[in-house]
Design a protein around this motif. Structure first.
Motif, PDB file in Angstrom:
ATOM      1  N   THR A 131     -15.135   3.281 120.320  1.00  0.00           N
ATOM      2  CA  THR A 131     -14.570   1.932 120.247  1.00  0.00           C
ATOM      3  C   THR A 131     -15.386   0.901 121.020  1.00  0.00           C
ATOM      4  O   THR A 131     -15.550  -0.231 120.582  1.00  0.00           O
ATOM      5  CB  THR A 131     -13.120   1.927 120.772  1.00  0.00           C
ATOM      6  N   ASN A 138     -14.803  -0.931 123.584  1.00  0.00           N
ATOM      7  CA  ASN A 138     -14.137  -2.172 123.974  1.00  0.00           C
ATOM      8  C   ASN A 138     -14.693  -2.721 125.278  1.00  0.00           C
ATOM      9  O   ASN A 138     -14.746  -3.927 125.486  1.00  0.00           O
ATOM     10  CB  ASN A 138     -12.628  -1.927 124.114  1.00  0.00           C
ATOM     11  N   GLY A 185      -9.771   3.435 116.336  1.00  0.00           N
ATOM     12  CA  GLY A 185     -11.204   3.502 116.081  1.00  0.00           C
ATOM     13  C   GLY A 185     -11.633   4.740 115.325  1.00  0.00           C
ATOM     14  O   GLY A 185     -12.824   4.930 115.074  1.00  0.00           O
ATOM     15  N   GLU A 230      -9.726   2.961 125.346  1.00  0.00           N
ATOM     16  CA  GLU A 230     -10.875   3.388 124.561  1.00  0.00           C
ATOM     17  C   GLU A 230     -10.531   4.623 123.744  1.00  0.00           C
ATOM     18  O   GLU A 230      -9.673   5.424 124.123  1.00  0.00           O
ATOM     19  CB  GLU A 230     -12.069   3.723 125.465  1.00  0.00           C
TER      20      GLU A 230
END
Length: 205
Positions: A23, A25, A100, A168
């Motif tokens: 992911t 992020n 994700g 995440e």
């Protein structure tokens, strides 16, 4: 927890896997997860396999959800074999699919969620969670390890509790792990438990 080590023969091996962030992020949180979160796979009985998830710390993070893809029906869930102090999980993760993880075939039928309150009951630094599965007829540990290594079977985790406040998603990295004696894995868990108790004592002073 150190006494657990002496109940296992050195002939029982554990296959160890790390995680790769999917992911991103937050780059710092992604790096923390990749550095300190992992799982090992061991024979639990003649008909069962154990996945042992661990967070070695020290950075704030909490494995809140665990997902298995179901493309290859090698096993079915049996039980939780070990929950570290402060860890509490149940079947059925929320959200039902790994954030994700659209490129994978994760299913809510093969997922596990930390109980509310989610972050405190997740796998935090120094904590572990064991999940036991029954082999599907005709399959065994060798087939599970081969599927993990070639990417036909994947394990995903949703991690919260970072100091940044973010979360995440991670997926295991297909690899060819060198098996280690399971006693070494348990020794590490025992040391994690000691470190966790010491950390709690320090924090409570």
């Amino acid at each position: 927890m150190l006494f657990l080590v002496f109940f296992f023969s050195s002939s029982v091996f554990a296959y160890n896997y790390g995680f790769e962030n999917i992911t991103n992020n937050n780059a710092g949180d992604a790096a923390i997860g990749e550095a300190q979160l992992s799982f090992s796979v061991t024979k639990y009985s003649d008909t069962q396999v154990q996945f042992l998830f661990q967070n070695i710390g020290p950075e704030d993070s909490s494995i809140a959800d665990i997902y298995f893809d179901d493309d290859v029906p090698l096993m079915t869930w049996s039980s939780f074999s070990l929950m570290g102090d402060g860890v509490s999980f149940s079947e059925g993760a929320k959200p039902g699919n790994l954030p994700g993880g659209k490129a994978f075939s994760f299913s809510s039928d093969y997922s596990y969620d930390s109980d509310s309150p989610v972050q405190p009951n997740g796998i935090n630094p120094g904590e572990v969670l064991g999940i036991v599965f029954d082999y599907t007829d005709g399959y065994g540990l060798d087939q599970i390890i081969a599927a993990l290594n070639d990417g036909s079977m994947s394990v995903g985790i949703h991690v919260q509790g970072f100091a940044s406040g973010g979360s995440e998603g991670f997926v295991n990295t297909p690899t060819n792990p060198v098996p280690e004696p399971a006693s070494m894995v348990l020794l590490g868990i025992g040391l994690l438990g000691v470190a966790g108790v010491s950390r709690k004592k320090i924090l409570n002073k």
